[in-house]
Design a protein around this motif. Structure first.
Motif, PDB file in Angstrom:
ATOM      1  N   LEU A  70      -5.858  -1.580   8.126  1.00 61.78           N
ATOM      2  CA  LEU A  70      -6.048  -2.849   7.425  1.00 61.78           C
ATOM      3  C   LEU A  70      -4.790  -3.706   7.464  1.00 61.78           C
ATOM      4  O   LEU A  70      -4.866  -4.939   7.503  1.00 61.78           O
ATOM      5  N   TYR A  71      -3.618  -3.063   7.440  1.00 61.44           N
ATOM      6  CA  TYR A  71      -2.356  -3.797   7.445  1.00 61.44           C
ATOM      7  C   TYR A  71      -2.020  -4.328   8.837  1.00 61.44           C
ATOM      8  O   TYR A  71      -1.711  -5.509   9.015  1.00 61.44           O
ATOM      9  N   GLY A  79       1.757 -10.793   2.289  1.00 63.29           N
ATOM     10  CA  GLY A  79       1.192 -11.852   1.471  1.00 63.29           C
ATOM     11  C   GLY A  79       0.370 -11.273   0.334  1.00 63.29           C
ATOM     12  O   GLY A  79      -0.245 -10.206   0.460  1.00 63.29           O
ATOM     13  N   PRO A  80       0.330 -11.948  -0.828  1.00 62.41           N
ATOM     14  CA  PRO A  80      -0.318 -11.367  -2.008  1.00 62.41           C
ATOM     15  C   PRO A  80      -1.819 -11.162  -1.866  1.00 62.41           C
ATOM     16  O   PRO A  80      -2.355 -10.192  -2.410  1.00 62.41           O
ATOM     17  N   VAL A  81      -2.527 -12.047  -1.154  1.00 63.98           N
ATOM     18  CA  VAL A  81      -3.973 -11.876  -1.016  1.00 63.98           C
ATOM     19  C   VAL A  81      -4.282 -10.637  -0.179  1.00 63.98           C
ATOM     20  O   VAL A  81      -5.081  -9.774  -0.568  1.00 63.98           O
ATOM     21  N   THR A  82      -3.642 -10.546   0.973  1.00 61.12           N
ATOM     22  CA  THR A  82      -3.853  -9.393   1.845  1.00 61.12           C
ATOM     23  C   THR A  82      -3.479  -8.084   1.149  1.00 61.12           C
ATOM     24  O   THR A  82      -4.244  -7.107   1.175  1.00 61.12           O
ATOM     25  N   MET A  83      -2.314  -8.058   0.505  1.00 63.91           N
ATOM     26  CA  MET A  83      -1.839  -6.798  -0.059  1.00 63.91           C
ATOM     27  C   MET A  83      -2.629  -6.388  -1.301  1.00 63.91           C
ATOM     28  O   MET A  83      -2.796  -5.187  -1.557  1.00 63.91           O
ATOM     29  N   ALA A  88      -6.617  -2.437  -3.305  1.00 63.07           N
ATOM     30  CA  ALA A  88      -7.898  -2.019  -3.877  1.00 63.07           C
ATOM     31  C   ALA A  88      -8.535  -0.911  -3.051  1.00 63.07           C
ATOM     32  O   ALA A  88      -9.073   0.065  -3.596  1.00 63.07           O
ATOM     33  N   VAL A  89      -8.477  -1.049  -1.741  1.00 62.07           N
ATOM     34  CA  VAL A  89      -9.018  -0.010  -0.864  1.00 62.07           C
ATOM     35  C   VAL A  89      -8.237   1.289  -1.040  1.00 62.07           C
ATOM     36  O   VAL A  89      -8.815   2.384  -1.205  1.00 62.07           O
ATOM     37  N   GLU A 263       8.318  -8.130  -9.300  1.00 63.14           N
ATOM     38  CA  GLU A 263       6.900  -8.193  -9.638  1.00 63.14           C
ATOM     39  C   GLU A 263       6.121  -9.113  -8.711  1.00 63.14           C
ATOM     40  O   GLU A 263       4.903  -8.968  -8.591  1.00 63.14           O
ATOM     41  N   VAL A 264       6.780 -10.075  -8.056  1.00 60.17           N
ATOM     42  CA  VAL A 264       6.073 -10.941  -7.110  1.00 60.17           C
ATOM     43  C   VAL A 264       6.202 -10.447  -5.666  1.00 60.17           C
ATOM     44  O   VAL A 264       5.667 -11.075  -4.749  1.00 60.17           O
ATOM     45  N   PHE A 265       6.902  -9.339  -5.454  1.00 54.11           N
ATOM     46  CA  PHE A 265       7.035  -8.782  -4.099  1.00 54.11           C
ATOM     47  C   PHE A 265       5.760  -8.047  -3.717  1.00 54.11           C
ATOM     48  O   PHE A 265       5.058  -7.500  -4.563  1.00 54.11           O
ATOM     49  N   ASN A 266       5.474  -7.996  -2.414  1.00 50.97           N
ATOM     50  CA  ASN A 266       4.293  -7.259  -1.971  1.00 50.97           C
ATOM     51  C   ASN A 266       4.524  -6.400  -0.743  1.00 50.97           C
ATOM     52  O   ASN A 266       3.570  -5.917  -0.142  1.00 50.97           O
TER      53      ASN A 266
END
Length: 403
Positions: A70-71, A79-83, A88-89, A263-266
């Protein structure tokens, strides 16, 4: 064992949560949290439209292979959406694997390294007396450490300070973002006096934390850290926007106040300089926003080589699914530092019944197989998505500033 279904549930029992439910042909289901506060539907679409079709038919036990697919397979990385989607998976697959083994997740991560997980709670007030009342309330709840946020004279709305007595969360469901105001000079003058008052009232032993929320330049952050040294903070959090990793070198040179960042790192790439040069003391990423249990444990192992500890982000917009995964990690890793825990509304706890417990300021994940969280889908469906945004921040002249 094969995956036969992957569906996304968006619910709002007071605030929005995005949950992935993966089901196998053996009837075992796993849950993962994909909540991205203020951008929830972007992650829901990413999962439902692009990721879920790829999961059906694969072996759920191949967690690392699925994560890498997936990555790397999407070409567009991080990016936050992708990560959040990958997280979740990852968590749902760990949930399935642990349920299949009949064990709580922490046992698959090496077993418990401690008996319980220490937390910190949030105290705030528009002024010093109100702040003292909030601190006493958190102490009565058993929190062993407390984050201190307070109003700033001359400013109407400040991050982390609620407007109604007894409020437990930032007002969330808003059709448009709330606009907060900001004056850095006023903040830098006021905050040291707040910690002086708190220490005079509550003594030297209570661990105190403070969140600057990315609002300072490196030299301003260095000044604040130096001014707060007499009050022996547990940490100063997000003192400057940490994507400028060089900026933390300047802060570190000028203060011995411990620093928490992330906290904003992904991804681990956000941390490479900060960890390898020991520019911070705590890594703050959440399971939900960092790609899941798999990469976050790797980050903690990397941090441990540099005597840096964990401090998983745990606000109200991390669902109980993400919180449970965090607690399992907290219990298992050696370099645990502290866990943020703000708690949830009773309705949220009904939508996400869970095995983890909060007792006298400490968390434990429980002994239920998997992560120990279920989803009441009927109740979730009764509380649909509501448009919501995080606030924005502006200087007194109207310029947009970091929130």
């Amino acid at each position: 064992m094969k995956i036969v279904d992957a569906k996304v549930v968006v619910t709002s029992p007071g605030r929005n949560f995005v949950t992935l439910k993966i089901t196998t042909d053996e009837g075992i289901s796993g849950l993962g949290d994909a909540t991205l506060n203020g951008r929830e539907l972007a992650v829901a679409s990413y999962l439902q439209d692009h990721v879920a079709p790829l999961l059906v038919g694969i072996d759920p036990h191949r967690i690392e292979d699925t994560w890498q697919s997936l990555y790397r397979g999407a070409y567009w990385r991080r990016g936050p959406v992708t990560m959040a989607a990958i997280a979740a998976v990852d968590v749902a697959l760990w949930d399935i694997k642990a349920k299949a083994a009949g064990l709580p997740l922490y046992q698959l991560l090496g077993g418990a390294s401690r008996e319980r997980v220490g937390t910190y709670g949030h105290a705030n007030g528009q002024d010093i007396p109100e702040l003292f009342d909030s601190i006493r309330a958190r102490m009565a709840e058993g929190y062993p450490a407390i984050r201190i946020q307070t109003g700033i004279p001359g400013l109407k709305t400040v991050y982390g300070v609620h407007h109604s007595a007894g409020a437990t969360a930032v007002p969330h469901q808003q059709a448009r973002p709330v606009v907060e105001d900001w004056d850095t000079a006023a903040y830098l003058r006021h905050i040291p006096t707040v910690f002086e008052a708190v220490r005079n009232e509550f003594g030297p032993e209570l661990p105190l934390l403070h969140d600057a929320h990315h609002r300072l330049t490196p030299i301003q952050a260095a000044q604040l850290g130096k001014d707060l040294e007499p009050y022996r903070l547990f940490w100063l959090e997000d003192c400057t926007p940490a994507e400028d990793q060089d900026g933390l070198r300047l802060v570190r040179r000028h203060t011995t106040t411990p620093l928490a960042i992330g906290e904003v790192f992904n991804s681990v790439y956000d941390y490479q300089t900060l960890v390898s040069e020991k520019l911070i003391d705590y890594v703050r990423s959440a399971v939900t926003h960092f790609g899941g249990v798999s990469p976050l444990k790797k980050l903690f192992d990397f941090a441990a080589q540099h005597q840096i500890k964990s401090a998983i982000h745990g606000p109200e917009d991390i669902s109980p699914v993400g919180m449970a995964a965090a607690i399992h990690l907290d219990l298992a890793i050696h370099n645990f530092g502290i866990q943020e825990y703000a708690g949830y509304t009773p309705l949220t706890d009904e939508v996400f019944p869970h095995a983890y417990t909060f007792t006298d300021g400490y968390l434990h994940p429980g002994e239920a197989p998997g992560i120990g969280v279920e989803l009441d889908e009927d109740l979730a469906a009764a509380h649909g998505y509501e448009a919501a945004y995080l606030p924005v921040n502006r200087l007194l002249d109207g310029t947009v500033h970091d929130w």
